[in-house]
Design a protein around this motif. Structure first.
Motif, mmCIF file in Angstrom:
data_model
loop_
_atom_site.group_PDB
_atom_site.id
_atom_site.type_symbol
_atom_site.label_atom_id
_atom_site.label_comp_id
_atom_site.label_asym_id
_atom_site.label_seq_id
_atom_site.Cartn_x
_atom_site.Cartn_y
_atom_site.Cartn_z
ATOM 1 N N VAL A 218 -2.886 3.289 0.949
ATOM 2 C CA VAL A 218 -3.976 2.914 0.050
ATOM 3 C C VAL A 218 -3.470 1.840 -0.902
ATOM 4 O O VAL A 218 -2.413 1.995 -1.528
ATOM 5 N N SER B 47 -10.719 5.984 -8.641
ATOM 6 C CA SER B 47 -11.272 7.034 -7.790
ATOM 7 C C SER B 47 -10.244 8.117 -7.491
ATOM 8 O O SER B 47 -10.594 9.196 -6.995
ATOM 9 N N ASN C 69 -9.583 1.959 -6.111
ATOM 10 C CA ASN C 69 -8.755 3.033 -5.560
ATOM 11 C C ASN C 69 -8.004 3.798 -6.645
ATOM 12 O O ASN C 69 -7.723 4.993 -6.492
ATOM 13 N N SER D 164 0.856 -1.184 0.000
ATOM 14 C CA SER D 164 0.000 0.000 0.000
ATOM 15 C C SER D 164 0.890 1.230 0.000
ATOM 16 O O SER D 164 2.037 1.184 0.463
ATOM 17 N N ALA E 36 -10.594 8.901 2.949
ATOM 18 C CA ALA E 36 -10.285 7.703 2.175
ATOM 19 C C ALA E 36 -8.855 7.744 1.650
ATOM 20 O O ALA E 36 -8.319 6.743 1.205
ATOM 21 N N THR E 37 -8.254 8.927 1.707
ATOM 22 C CA THR E 37 -6.888 9.113 1.235
ATOM 23 C C THR E 37 -6.398 10.451 1.763
ATOM 24 O O THR E 37 -7.120 11.159 2.479
ATOM 25 N N GLN F 119 -17.761 0.499 -5.267
ATOM 26 C CA GLN F 119 -16.826 -0.043 -4.277
ATOM 27 C C GLN F 119 -17.405 -1.293 -3.625
ATOM 28 O O GLN F 119 -18.618 -1.401 -3.424
ATOM 29 N N GLU G 238 -16.696 12.790 -2.760
ATOM 30 C CA GLU G 238 -17.030 11.431 -3.164
ATOM 31 C C GLU G 238 -18.495 11.382 -3.594
ATOM 32 O O GLU G 238 -19.296 12.244 -3.214
ATOM 33 N N SER H 236 -17.079 5.179 -7.888
ATOM 34 C CA SER H 236 -15.684 5.599 -8.058
ATOM 35 C C SER H 236 -15.500 7.063 -8.436
ATOM 36 O O SER H 236 -14.475 7.652 -8.058
ATOM 37 N N THR I 255 -5.866 -1.097 -5.730
ATOM 38 C CA THR I 255 -6.995 -1.849 -6.286
ATOM 39 C C THR I 255 -7.603 -1.074 -7.447
ATOM 40 O O THR I 255 -7.419 0.149 -7.557
ATOM 41 N N ASP J 194 -8.006 7.719 -5.197
ATOM 42 C CA ASP J 194 -7.586 7.561 -3.804
ATOM 43 C C ASP J 194 -6.123 7.119 -3.725
ATOM 44 O O ASP J 194 -5.399 7.492 -2.802
ATOM 45 N N TYR J 195 -5.688 6.320 -4.690
ATOM 46 C CA TYR J 195 -4.328 5.782 -4.705
ATOM 47 C C TYR J 195 -3.378 6.857 -5.249
ATOM 48 O O TYR J 195 -3.656 7.477 -6.279
#
Length: 529
Positions: free
Chosen positions: A317, A326, A323, A308, A509-510, A377, A525, A416, A320, A328-329
């Motif tokens: 994060v 979205s 992620n 992660s 979430a991030t 999700q 989101e 997402s 995936t 988030d990563y």
């Protein structure tokens, strides 16, 4: 005949005198159209009562059509002089308006991005709007013309070293950048876009199974490759030497990794870092060499131990699919079109907007890009996040907001599409616009008919919890208004209910890493219930 008055005229009209005027407001490229009765004007935003409720649009970005506009101009209470009519031009049908043209030369950061461009243009020629006429030349030139024939655009490929006014390159969503869009309405209208998202690269951090950690920050990665961190115990892992591996210096992918990880932190890769010929060699070597680590494309990391990754906060994060799409990563690097000058027509906007369609995204996935179409999700991830609200540590201001979040989202599912709130850089605006397309496409599915779409704002502020909550609420409300304008037809046909909430920093979430400097950073989101 319909007449239009220019935006500057709207801004000079007395607020009270605009009320109860039936109008149609269109963006200058006619991509957005809002019909209804003007119910307010605050000197900046026009409020219009439409069939789906109240919509507010910036007066500086719209043209007014209809007898209501003429009535407003002619009303002596407005104090307009005869000279003001110099800005009134014939509207009428599209065929009667001035012909608009675009003539651009496009260049590419790498040959791979040239292939991406050809995929987009070919898909648009086959699946694009029937109202557009498309001609593709063997050298990569594309000519577009709208159905009325009053808009024409051409894009030609430039030769090596030739000047160009349109480029496709990979860009960063991290670091700092200037404000390009003061608010969502500015990138929603599509009239002055400087960038558009066409694809998405994502990278995974792979490590040997014996390193003793399962998460790493981007700063720590930069320190490893710069030679500043040499043992995994320095990161809380095993007492084992770190063996970083990299791609050759002439690899376009390596250059992307350098620009994403090293350059924003003012670091360079150390001269003694081992080099492998390709990503397959990196993946194989990491599985074989104790203490090794590398960064490769997500789709090449399937059989490896992936870590992660956290950005500016200690919030790891996983890479995936959800992620990544979205945002988030943190290790994503979008491929974007950049305009050196604003297009005159709406044709190029439509061409590169089409990159967000499922058909084109499926084709771009063959070019090793991550598909950024809308997905839902996993409910288990959602439940874990909400359950943490019951055991979290919150201050007195955040505690009731955490309870509200639990109640609002308990029966909802996260989608997402996720956007940066408030003022946006050119790259952030391009990302947000593509996410709006993803959300609109998702809402066309009968599965979502009659449901509530929740815009959930999150964020942090240097001024404390209450300011973070207030900023996130404003960001969510603005995004709701933007979606109402962007997808009016889908909202009507799918009988959607739109709501917004601001939850501040109670359940991130991030990390919040917006590019525009400011006291508050926000993300929005999208959830449905």
């Amino acid at each position: 005949m319909l007449r239009k008055f220019l935006p500057v005229l709207l801004c000079n009209i007395a607020p009270g005198a605009l009320l109860a005027q039936q109008v149609e407001l269109r963006s200058s490229d006619e991509f957005i159209s809002v019909e209804g009765e003007i119910i307010g004007f605050n000197g900046v935003m026009l409020s219009v009562e439409t069939s789906v409720g109240q919509v507010s649009v910036p007066a500086s970005e719209v043209i007014c059509y209809g007898e209501g506009c003429l009535t407003a101009i002619a009303n002596p209470d407005f104090g307009l002089t005869e000279a003001a009519f110099d800005g009134v031009e014939p509207g009428g049908d599209a065929e009667q308006r001035e012909a608009l043209t675009d003539d651009f030369v496009i260049s590419f950061e790498s040959p791979r991005l040239n292939a991406i461009y050809r995929t987009i243009t070919s898909a648009f020629a086959v699946t694009g709007p029937s109202s557009s006429r498309v001609q593709l030349g063997p050298t990569g030139q594309i000519t577009l013309q709208n159905e009325a024939g009053n808009e024409t655009a051409t894009v030609a490929l430039g030769g090596t070293g030739d000047p160009s006014d349109l480029q496709i390159s990979t860009v960063s969503l991290r670091g700092t950048a200037e404000v390009a869009y003061p608010g969502p309405m500015d990138w929603v209208t599509g009239t002055q876009l400087t960038r558009q998202l066409v694809g998405l690269d994502a990278f995974a951090v792979i490590a040997a199974s014996n390193v003793g950690i399962d998460s790493i920050s981007v700063d720590q990665l930069a320190d490893i490759y710069a030679g500043d961190l040499t043992n995994w115990s320095q990161l809380g892992g095993a007492d084992l030497n770190i063996l970083p591996l990299q791609l050759p210096a002439n690899s376009p992918l390596r250059n992307e990794i350098v620009e994403l990880i090293m350059e924003p932190r003012g670091k360079s890769i150390a001269s003694d870092v081992l080099t492998m010929a390709d990503e397959a060699g990196l993946a194989l070597s990491v599985n074989q060499f104790p203490g090794s680590v590398s960064v490769i494309s997500v789709d090449r990391a399937a059989d490896n131990n992936t870590l992660s990754v956290s950005g500016s906060c200690a919030f790891g994060v996983a890479p995936t699919p959800f992620n990544i799409v979205s945002g988030d990563y943190p290790l994503i690097r979008p491929a974007m079109v950049t305009y050196d000058r604003a297009p005159n027509t709406s044709l190029l906007t439509a061409l590169f907007d089409s990159a967000a369609t499922d058909t084109t995204q499926d084709l771009l996935a063959r070019e090793d890009l991550s598909k950024h179409g809308g997905i839902m999700q996993d409910s288990g991830i959602k439940n874990t996040r909400l359950n943490l609200l019951l055991s979290g540590t919150f201050d007195s201001i955040e505690r009731p907001v955490a309870a509200e979040m639990f109640q609002v989202l308990f029966e909802a599912d996260r989608l997402s599409p996720t956007m940066s709130g408030g003022a946006a850089s050119a790259a952030e605006g391009a990302w947000n616009r593509a996410m709006m397309h993803d959300l609109t496409d998702m809402m066309r599915d009968p599965e979502f008919a009659g449901r509530e779409v929740i815009f959930a704002g999150f964020g942090d502020s240097t001024n404390g919890s209450q300011d973070a909550i207030d900023a996130s609420a404003r960001a969510a409300a603005d995004m709701l208004a933007a979606f109402r304008q962007f997808a009016t037809g889908v909202i009507n046909s799918s009988d959607l209910t739109l709501t917004s909430f601001g939850f501040g920093n109670v359940s991130p979430a991030t990390c919040y890493e917006g590019q525009v400097p400011g006291q508050a950073k926000t993300r929005v989101e999208v959830w449905v219930r």
